[in-house]
Motif scaffolding. Structure first.
Motif, PDB file in Angstrom:
ATOM      1  N   HIS A 367     -12.427   2.127   1.868  1.00 28.49           N
ATOM      2  CA  HIS A 367     -11.981   2.383   3.237  1.00 28.49           C
ATOM      3  C   HIS A 367     -12.255   1.171   4.133  1.00 28.49           C
ATOM      4  N   ARG A 442     -14.292  17.674  -2.250  1.00 31.26           N
ATOM      5  CA  ARG A 442     -14.315  17.206  -0.867  1.00 31.26           C
ATOM      6  C   ARG A 442     -14.226  15.678  -0.814  1.00 31.26           C
ATOM      7  N   PHE A 445     -10.615  14.610  -1.674  1.00 31.68           N
ATOM      8  CA  PHE A 445      -9.688  14.862  -0.563  1.00 31.68           C
ATOM      9  C   PHE A 445      -9.880  13.830   0.562  1.00 31.68           C
ATOM     10  N   ILE A 446     -11.131  13.451   0.766  1.00 31.80           N
ATOM     11  CA  ILE A 446     -11.388  12.416   1.790  1.00 31.80           C
ATOM     12  C   ILE A 446     -10.711  11.105   1.423  1.00 31.80           C
ATOM     13  N   SER A 447     -10.826  10.710   0.109  1.00 34.01           N
ATOM     14  CA  SER A 447     -10.203   9.457  -0.332  1.00 34.01           C
ATOM     15  C   SER A 447      -8.692   9.526  -0.200  1.00 34.01           C
ATOM     16  N   LEU A 448      -8.080  10.669  -0.568  1.00 32.72           N
ATOM     17  CA  LEU A 448      -6.628  10.830  -0.436  1.00 32.72           C
ATOM     18  C   LEU A 448      -6.199  10.754   1.040  1.00 32.72           C
ATOM     19  N   TYR A 449      -7.025  11.378   1.921  1.00 32.05           N
ATOM     20  CA  TYR A 449      -6.704  11.363   3.347  1.00 32.05           C
ATOM     21  C   TYR A 449      -6.737   9.932   3.896  1.00 32.05           C
ATOM     22  N   MET A 450      -7.707   9.135   3.472  1.00 29.77           N
ATOM     23  CA  MET A 450      -7.799   7.752   3.939  1.00 29.77           C
ATOM     24  C   MET A 450      -6.626   6.932   3.448  1.00 29.77           C
ATOM     25  N   LEU A 452      -3.677   8.118   2.743  1.00 29.16           N
ATOM     26  CA  LEU A 452      -2.505   8.564   3.487  1.00 29.16           C
ATOM     27  C   LEU A 452      -2.455   7.941   4.897  1.00 29.16           C
ATOM     28  N   VAL A 453      -3.582   7.848   5.575  1.00 30.49           N
ATOM     29  CA  VAL A 453      -3.641   7.227   6.897  1.00 30.49           C
ATOM     30  C   VAL A 453      -3.247   5.757   6.845  1.00 30.49           C
TER      31      VAL A 453
END
Length: 465
Positions: A367, A442, A445-450, A452-453
């Motif tokens: 990130h 969890r 999902f955090i890594s996927l969300y980052m 995606l952003v």
């Protein structure tokens, strides 16, 4: 000369009858009068004794003692009966007197059991046939004798035979008659008795008495096999716990009669039961040269069968012990296994925690890298706008877009790999560890969300430009 006061007389109360010469009493014995009345003739004796009985003052045992004293004094023994008379007339007169005395004594015996001894009854029965008593008197004696037969001893049965047809010395017919009467009486009262322990004890005492009697009569050279076997077989099976005493009697008979034919030996030994002999007696019987070969083979077969049963039982016991030991060991292993499973579960939990922390650290570093790449791209864009180099900026934008797409695809591949690894870890872990799998998901999902952003920022940058 004046009379002496009876108070000053010192009485000795010494018995004058045979067997009691040394028995002196300092106090008045209860049977002091029995010797005095024994001097009377049988008619007077009967009158006095019946008068005493009618008062019910004296116990039945004293009445029986008076009868015993009178019989010992007036009734001759069998040996005297055979040798004391010189003429036939004198013998007949004496026999008639003795018969009357004997029948009178039998008629006055108290009905209470134990009023007279079993030995005295058997003695009266032994001289009843030579004196020619009536069948009623003889039946009464047999009946009274069988009631107290268990109280008799071997010496009470040893009376010489009085029959001129018998060649054997001992009167076995008398013993057989009493034994058969006893068994009839025993079978009659046995079903009606609730507690028959006394009856079983009684019949076993009689069985032991008969076996001891057989050991004595077996020494008679003229004792036939038929009478010996008949007397031995009359005792029921319940009357003998073991056959050791019977074996001793048969062994004595075989030694005294070595010239027995094979059939008689077979009949004699046929009453033995091998399983009722003790190991010591069986060991002696196997080596006994007087026993027939068939009996020895039966003994050897029984020994072999017994040894095989003991071996089988010992093997079964050993297998049973082994099974018990295996169960105990299994239980111990199960307890150890439970402990090892607990240790494994703890190790797995630690491993999952370690992997999750490692994944979180890696996601944080990725990130940070993406954020720095985004800042660089914005600075480049500003510089390109200021310079006004549209073509160069366009080419740089295209190149940067390609690079961002490649980095986003790599990050997507890394995310997919992380998902696959997480799935493998989830399959390997126990379902009870749900808390740890939630933490892993969890982090993914955090890594996927980052990712995606980051992709949205790049697309928006390209759209703006």
């Amino acid at each position: 000369m004046g009379l002496i006061d009876y108070v000053q007389v010192k009485w000795s109360y010494t018995y004058t009858r045979p067997g009691y010469t040394r028995k002196q009493h300092h106090s008045v014995p209860k049977d002091w009068w029995t010797e005095d009345v024994s001097d009377l003739n049988i008619d007077l004796f009967r009158c006095i004794l019946m008068a005493i009985r009618s008062t019910y003052v004296l116990p039945p045992q004293l009445i029986g003692e008076a009868l015993h004293v009178y019989a010992c004094k007036w009734l001759p023994s069998i040996t005297k009966l055979k040798s004391s008379f010189n003429s036939a007339t004198q013998a007949e007169k004496s026999k008639a007197v003795s018969r009357k005395i004997l029948e009178t004594i039998v008629s006055m015996i108290p009905a209470n059991r134990g009023s007279i001894s079993a030995g005295f009854l058997l003695r009266l029965l032994s001289i009843s046939s030579p004196h020619g008593v009536s069948p009623v008197t003889k039946t009464e004696l047999v009946k009274r004798a069988n009631i107290q037969f268990e109280e008799a001893t071997v010496s009470d049965l040893l009376y010489p035979s009085t029959s001129p047809l018998d060649q054997n010395f001992y009167d076995t017919e008398l013993v057989l008659a009493v034994l058969e009467s006893y068994l009839k009486f025993w079978k009659k009262i046995s079903p009606a008795t609730v507690d028959n322990r006394h009856l079983i004890k009684s019949i076993r005492s009689v069985g032991k008495l008969i076996d001891s009697y057989l050991q004595v009569v077996a020494r008679d050279d003229n004792m036939p096999v038929s009478k010996f076997v008949s007397l031995a077989e009359t005792v029921p099976a319940i009357g003998r716990l073991g056959h050791d005493d019977l074996y001793q009697a048969i062994n004595i008979y075989l030694k005294v009669h070595p010239d027995l034919i094979k059939a008689d030996k077979k009949r004699l030994c046929g009453i033995l039961e091998c399983q009722k002999l003790t190991p010591e007696v069986r060991a002696h019987a196997v080596k006994n040269e007087f026993l027939p070969l068939r009996t020895v083979v039966q003994l050897l077969y029984f020994e072999q069968e017994k040894d095989s049963k003991e071996t089988t039982s010992s093997k079964l016991q050993k297998s049973h012990d082994l099974l018990l030991g295996a169960k105990k060991r299994t239980a111990t292993r199960d307890s150890h296994g439970k402990r090892s499973l607990v240790n494994k579960e703890e190790f797995k939990r630690e491993e999952v925690t370690r992997r999750i922390s490692h994944a979180e650290c890696r996601e944080k570093s990725q990130h940070k890298t993406k954020r720095s790449d985004g800042k660089l791209a914005l600075n480049l864009e500003k510089k390109m706008v200021i310079r006004g180099d549209n073509e160069h900026i366009g080419s740089e934008k295209l190149r940067g877009a390609k690079e961002e797409r490649m980095s986003s695809s790599k990050s997507n591949l890394d995310a997919k790999k992380n998902i696959q690894r997480a799935r493998k870890n989830m399959k390997g872990e126990d379902r009870d560890n749900s808390d740890y799998t939630l933490e892993t998901l969890r982090a993914i999902f955090i890594s996927l969300y980052m990712n995606l952003v980051a992709s949205i920022l790049i697309i928006s940058f390209l759209h703006v430009s």
